[in-house]
Structure formats: structure tokens, C-alpha cells
Scaffold this motif. Structure first.
Motif, PDB file in Angstrom:
ATOM      1  N   PHE A 193      22.934  39.145  17.067  1.00  0.00           N
ATOM      2  CA  PHE A 193      23.878  38.499  16.534  1.00  0.00           C
ATOM      3  C   PHE A 193      25.123  39.276  16.551  1.00  0.00           C
ATOM      4  O   PHE A 193      25.176  40.433  16.266  1.00  0.00           O
ATOM      5  CB  PHE A 193      23.572  37.791  15.339  1.00  0.00           C
ATOM      6  N   ALA A 194      26.431  38.620  16.904  1.00  0.00           N
ATOM      7  CA  ALA A 194      27.786  39.304  16.435  1.00  0.00           C
ATOM      8  C   ALA A 194      28.505  38.560  15.827  1.00  0.00           C
ATOM      9  O   ALA A 194      28.653  37.311  15.766  1.00  0.00           O
ATOM     10  CB  ALA A 194      28.523  39.427  17.963  1.00  0.00           C
ATOM     11  N   ALA A 195      28.953  39.008  14.417  1.00  0.00           N
ATOM     12  CA  ALA A 195      29.683  38.202  13.440  1.00  0.00           C
ATOM     13  C   ALA A 195      30.762  39.008  12.802  1.00  0.00           C
ATOM     14  O   ALA A 195      30.683  38.929  11.489  1.00  0.00           O
ATOM     15  CB  ALA A 195      28.687  37.834  12.597  1.00  0.00           C
ATOM     16  N   GLY A 196      31.580  39.788  13.562  1.00  0.00           N
ATOM     17  CA  GLY A 196      32.528  40.665  13.203  1.00  0.00           C
ATOM     18  C   GLY A 196      32.016  42.004  12.823  1.00  0.00           C
ATOM     19  O   GLY A 196      31.148  42.558  13.557  1.00  0.00           O
ATOM     20  N   CYS A 197      32.457  42.792  11.939  1.00  0.00           N
ATOM     21  CA  CYS A 197      32.199  44.243  11.707  1.00  0.00           C
ATOM     22  C   CYS A 197      30.728  44.216  11.588  1.00  0.00           C
ATOM     23  O   CYS A 197      30.181  43.660  10.653  1.00  0.00           O
ATOM     24  CB  CYS A 197      33.058  44.598  10.346  1.00  0.00           C
ATOM     25  N   PHE A 198      30.119  44.959  12.360  1.00  0.00           N
ATOM     26  CA  PHE A 198      28.765  45.253  12.324  1.00  0.00           C
ATOM     27  C   PHE A 198      28.226  45.767  11.068  1.00  0.00           C
ATOM     28  O   PHE A 198      26.727  45.552  10.796  1.00  0.00           O
ATOM     29  CB  PHE A 198      28.042  45.742  13.608  1.00  0.00           C
ATOM     30  N   TRP A 199      28.595  46.512  10.167  1.00  0.00           N
ATOM     31  CA  TRP A 199      27.930  47.157   9.047  1.00  0.00           C
ATOM     32  C   TRP A 199      27.651  46.026   8.227  1.00  0.00           C
ATOM     33  O   TRP A 199      26.562  46.211   7.681  1.00  0.00           O
ATOM     34  CB  TRP A 199      29.420  48.018   8.454  1.00  0.00           C
ATOM     35  N   GLY A 200      28.543  45.134   7.934  1.00  0.00           N
ATOM     36  CA  GLY A 200      28.239  44.184   6.699  1.00  0.00           C
ATOM     37  C   GLY A 200      27.160  43.335   7.592  1.00  0.00           C
ATOM     38  O   GLY A 200      26.285  42.839   6.675  1.00  0.00           O
ATOM     39  N   VAL A 201      27.135  42.972   8.479  1.00  0.00           N
ATOM     40  CA  VAL A 201      26.262  41.972   9.152  1.00  0.00           C
ATOM     41  C   VAL A 201      24.836  42.679   9.127  1.00  0.00           C
ATOM     42  O   VAL A 201      23.819  42.157   8.740  1.00  0.00           O
ATOM     43  CB  VAL A 201      26.683  41.798  10.802  1.00  0.00           C
ATOM     44  N   GLU A 202      24.933  43.744   9.519  1.00  0.00           N
ATOM     45  CA  GLU A 202      23.336  44.740   9.272  1.00  0.00           C
ATOM     46  C   GLU A 202      22.916  44.527   8.158  1.00  0.00           C
ATOM     47  O   GLU A 202      21.669  44.519   7.786  1.00  0.00           O
ATOM     48  CB  GLU A 202      23.482  46.132  10.039  1.00  0.00           C
ATOM     49  N   ALA A 203      23.919  44.971   6.853  1.00  0.00           N
ATOM     50  CA  ALA A 203      23.360  45.166   5.641  1.00  0.00           C
ATOM     51  C   ALA A 203      22.913  43.619   5.224  1.00  0.00           C
ATOM     52  O   ALA A 203      21.734  43.578   4.343  1.00  0.00           O
ATOM     53  CB  ALA A 203      24.597  45.495   4.601  1.00  0.00           C
ATOM     54  N   SER A 204      23.546  42.537   5.736  1.00  0.00           N
ATOM     55  CA  SER A 204      22.970  41.220   5.064  1.00  0.00           C
ATOM     56  C   SER A 204      21.849  40.916   5.802  1.00  0.00           C
ATOM     57  O   SER A 204      20.490  40.634   5.051  1.00  0.00           O
ATOM     58  CB  SER A 204      23.971  39.861   5.773  1.00  0.00           C
ATOM     59  N   PHE A 205      21.468  41.258   7.102  1.00  0.00           N
ATOM     60  CA  PHE A 205      19.850  41.021   7.801  1.00  0.00           C
ATOM     61  C   PHE A 205      18.910  41.885   7.149  1.00  0.00           C
ATOM     62  O   PHE A 205      17.726  41.632   6.886  1.00  0.00           O
ATOM     63  CB  PHE A 205      20.123  41.077   9.180  1.00  0.00           C
ATOM     64  N   ARG A 206      19.436  43.156   6.753  1.00  0.00           N
ATOM     65  CA  ARG A 206      18.310  44.170   6.255  1.00  0.00           C
ATOM     66  C   ARG A 206      17.574  43.724   5.126  1.00  0.00           C
ATOM     67  O   ARG A 206      16.554  44.076   4.651  1.00  0.00           O
ATOM     68  CB  ARG A 206      18.944  45.484   6.022  1.00  0.00           C
ATOM     69  N   GLN A 207      18.254  42.740   4.434  1.00  0.00           N
ATOM     70  CA  GLN A 207      17.709  42.514   2.855  1.00  0.00           C
ATOM     71  C   GLN A 207      16.594  41.360   3.127  1.00  0.00           C
ATOM     72  O   GLN A 207      16.063  40.757   2.109  1.00  0.00           O
ATOM     73  CB  GLN A 207      18.874  41.929   2.151  1.00  0.00           C
ATOM     74  N   GLN A 235      22.911  51.750   9.542  1.00  0.00           N
ATOM     75  CA  GLN A 235      22.689  51.398   8.147  1.00  0.00           C
ATOM     76  C   GLN A 235      24.005  52.106   7.284  1.00  0.00           C
ATOM     77  O   GLN A 235      23.608  52.786   6.302  1.00  0.00           O
ATOM     78  CB  GLN A 235      21.483  52.033   7.709  1.00  0.00           C
ATOM     79  N   PHE A 236      25.320  51.775   7.750  1.00  0.00           N
ATOM     80  CA  PHE A 236      26.447  52.572   7.380  1.00  0.00           C
ATOM     81  C   PHE A 236      26.457  52.440   5.484  1.00  0.00           C
ATOM     82  O   PHE A 236      26.813  53.270   4.987  1.00  0.00           O
ATOM     83  CB  PHE A 236      27.517  51.718   7.624  1.00  0.00           C
ATOM     84  N   PHE A 237      26.277  51.307   5.232  1.00  0.00           N
ATOM     85  CA  PHE A 237      26.453  51.124   3.592  1.00  0.00           C
ATOM     86  C   PHE A 237      25.402  51.809   2.839  1.00  0.00           C
ATOM     87  O   PHE A 237      25.426  52.447   1.864  1.00  0.00           O
ATOM     88  CB  PHE A 237      26.411  49.552   3.149  1.00  0.00           C
ATOM     89  N   GLU A 238      24.227  51.698   3.446  1.00  0.00           N
ATOM     90  CA  GLU A 238      23.267  52.245   2.769  1.00  0.00           C
ATOM     91  C   GLU A 238      23.064  53.707   2.726  1.00  0.00           C
ATOM     92  O   GLU A 238      22.833  54.529   1.711  1.00  0.00           O
ATOM     93  CB  GLU A 238      21.744  52.156   3.400  1.00  0.00           C
ATOM     94  N   LYS A 239      23.588  54.332   3.733  1.00  0.00           N
ATOM     95  CA  LYS A 239      23.729  56.006   3.690  1.00  0.00           C
ATOM     96  C   LYS A 239      24.840  56.356   2.857  1.00  0.00           C
ATOM     97  O   LYS A 239      24.875  57.414   2.488  1.00  0.00           O
ATOM     98  CB  LYS A 239      24.362  56.294   5.218  1.00  0.00           C
ATOM     99  N   ARG A 240      25.738  55.258   2.510  1.00  0.00           N
ATOM    100  CA  ARG A 240      26.876  55.626   1.572  1.00  0.00           C
ATOM    101  C   ARG A 240      26.653  55.340   0.207  1.00  0.00           C
ATOM    102  O   ARG A 240      27.612  54.948  -0.581  1.00  0.00           O
ATOM    103  CB  ARG A 240      28.063  55.066   2.184  1.00  0.00           C
ATOM    104  N   GLY A 241      25.526  54.852  -0.170  1.00  0.00           N
ATOM    105  CA  GLY A 241      24.983  54.133  -1.759  1.00  0.00           C
ATOM    106  C   GLY A 241      26.002  52.751  -1.934  1.00  0.00           C
ATOM    107  O   GLY A 241      26.228  52.638  -2.998  1.00  0.00           O
ATOM    108  N   MET A 242      26.301  52.156  -0.836  1.00  0.00           N
ATOM    109  CA  MET A 242      27.054  50.774  -1.063  1.00  0.00           C
ATOM    110  C   MET A 242      26.092  49.452  -0.805  1.00  0.00           C
ATOM    111  O   MET A 242      25.099  49.577  -0.192  1.00  0.00           O
ATOM    112  CB  MET A 242      28.125  50.737   0.009  1.00  0.00           C
ATOM    113  N   LYS A 243      26.444  48.582  -1.483  1.00  0.00           N
ATOM    114  CA  LYS A 243      25.641  47.350  -1.445  1.00  0.00           C
ATOM    115  C   LYS A 243      26.137  46.453  -0.091  1.00  0.00           C
ATOM    116  O   LYS A 243      25.263  45.514   0.314  1.00  0.00           O
ATOM    117  CB  LYS A 243      25.593  46.535  -2.808  1.00  0.00           C
ATOM    118  N   GLY A 244      27.212  46.839   0.536  1.00  0.00           N
ATOM    119  CA  GLY A 244      27.778  46.077   1.589  1.00  0.00           C
ATOM    120  C   GLY A 244      29.018  45.425   1.156  1.00  0.00           C
ATOM    121  O   GLY A 244      29.325  45.463   0.384  1.00  0.00           O
ATOM    122  N   GLY A 245      29.473  44.538   2.079  1.00  0.00           N
ATOM    123  CA  GLY A 245      30.554  43.746   1.656  1.00  0.00           C
ATOM    124  C   GLY A 245      31.725  44.488   2.416  1.00  0.00           C
ATOM    125  O   GLY A 245      31.655  45.539   3.024  1.00  0.00           O
TER     126      GLY A 245
END
Length: 165
Positions: free
Chosen positions: A12-26, A151-161
Motif C-alpha cells: 500500500f501507498a498512503a503518503g509518508c511511509f513512516w506513519g503507514v508502516e507504524a499503523s500496519f505494524r500494530q 521502522q522509523f518511529f520505533e527506532k526513535r521511541g515514537m508512537k507514530g503519527g
């Protein structure tokens, strides 16, 4: 789906891939994700090349999932919920064809389910008066993005968004 490990792939492509990936990883049943580039013309594109809007690639997320735990239809529901599919070549402040909304199907069944899902969304009150511009196209070569994007947000201790709705 392979018989040995019973997994499927969704892209899927839905904009910036960092947040998209974080949503699906959950999502329970998602085995792995990776961000990258697909739908373009250049082999082995870099982030800088994709952002130059000259390669035709979209920032996308490739998802390996267990269909006995989570259905492709459920993944489609998540896809629609995390972005605005009525924005052409953009998501919020991110502008360019690399931020387009697209479903890259891996089988005839996925193509059919994606089309049905798009129709349901278009007919829903959420998009009343707005046209969904999401592409439904065959999956092509998926080029993984550079490691620092994974896994951009995970590596930085962020929850995403921050880069998706």
C-alpha cells in the motif's frame, strides 16, 4: 499464498511511509513490514531520487501477513482509515506523486477485493461529495528503502503519527 508458510503479501501507498508502516505494524497477524519504493521506472532508486519526482515511484509499505489471523479486507480497512484517498499526489503537507494513494495488488483476488473496498468507501458518508483518487494497480518490483527509514518511529521511541492522518 505459499503452502509452506501460509503468508500473503500486501503493498500500500498512503503518503509518508513512516506513519503507514507504524499503523500496519500494530495489527495482529502482520508478520513483517518494510518501507520502500514501487510503481516507478528506475531500478534501485534512492530516497533522494524518489523525492525528486523523476522516478515515478510511490513511497509504499510491503506487508507480509498471516491470512488466518488477519484478512486482506481488514488490511484494506486500515489503509482507508489512515489517509485521505481523495487527495491527488499528496497527503497533508507532503506533495508529489511519491505520496500518492495506491493499492498494489499481488493477485486477482486482491485486485477484486481492492475494487470492492474502494466502491464501499466511495459510497460511504466519509467521502460524500469527494472522489477517491486511489490507484489500484498490479504490484511491481518493490525496492526497499534505506535502512534508516525502516521502522522509523520505533527506532526513535515514537508512537507514530505526524506524517499521516
Amino acid at each position: 499464498m505459499t503452502e509452506m508458510n501460509r503468508t500473503e503479501t500486501a503493498t500500500f501507498a498512503a503518503g509518508c511511509f513512516w506513519g503507514v508502516e507504524a499503523s500496519f505494524r500494530q495489527i495482529k497477524g502482520v508478520i513483517s513490514t518494510r518501507v520502500g519504493y514501487t510503481g516507478g521506472t528506475k531500478e534501485h532508486p534512492t530516497y533522494e531520487q524518489v523525492c525528486s519526482h523523476t522516478t515515478g515511484h510511490a513511497e509504499a509499505v510491503e506487508i507480509v501477513f498471516d491470512p488466518t489471523v488477519v484478512t486482506y479486507t481488514r488490511l484494506l480497512d486500515v489503509f482507508w482509515s489512515i489517509h485521505d484517498p481523495t487527495q491527488m499526489n499528496r497527503q497533508g503537507p507532503d506533495i508529489g506523486s511519491n505520496y500518492r494513494s495506491a493499492i498494489f495488488y499481488h493477485s486477482g483476488e486482491q485486485k477484486e477485493k481492492a475494487g470492492e473496498s474502494l466502491k464501499r468507501q466511495q459510497d460511504s458518508p466519509r467521502f460524500a461529495g469527494k472522489k477517491i483518487v486511489t490507484q489500484i494497480v498490479p504490484a511491481t518490483t518493490f525496492w526497499p528503502a534505506e535502512e534508516y527509514h525502516q521502522q522509523f518511529f520505533e527506532k526513535r521511541g515514537m508512537k507514530g503519527g505526524g506524517c499521516h492522518i
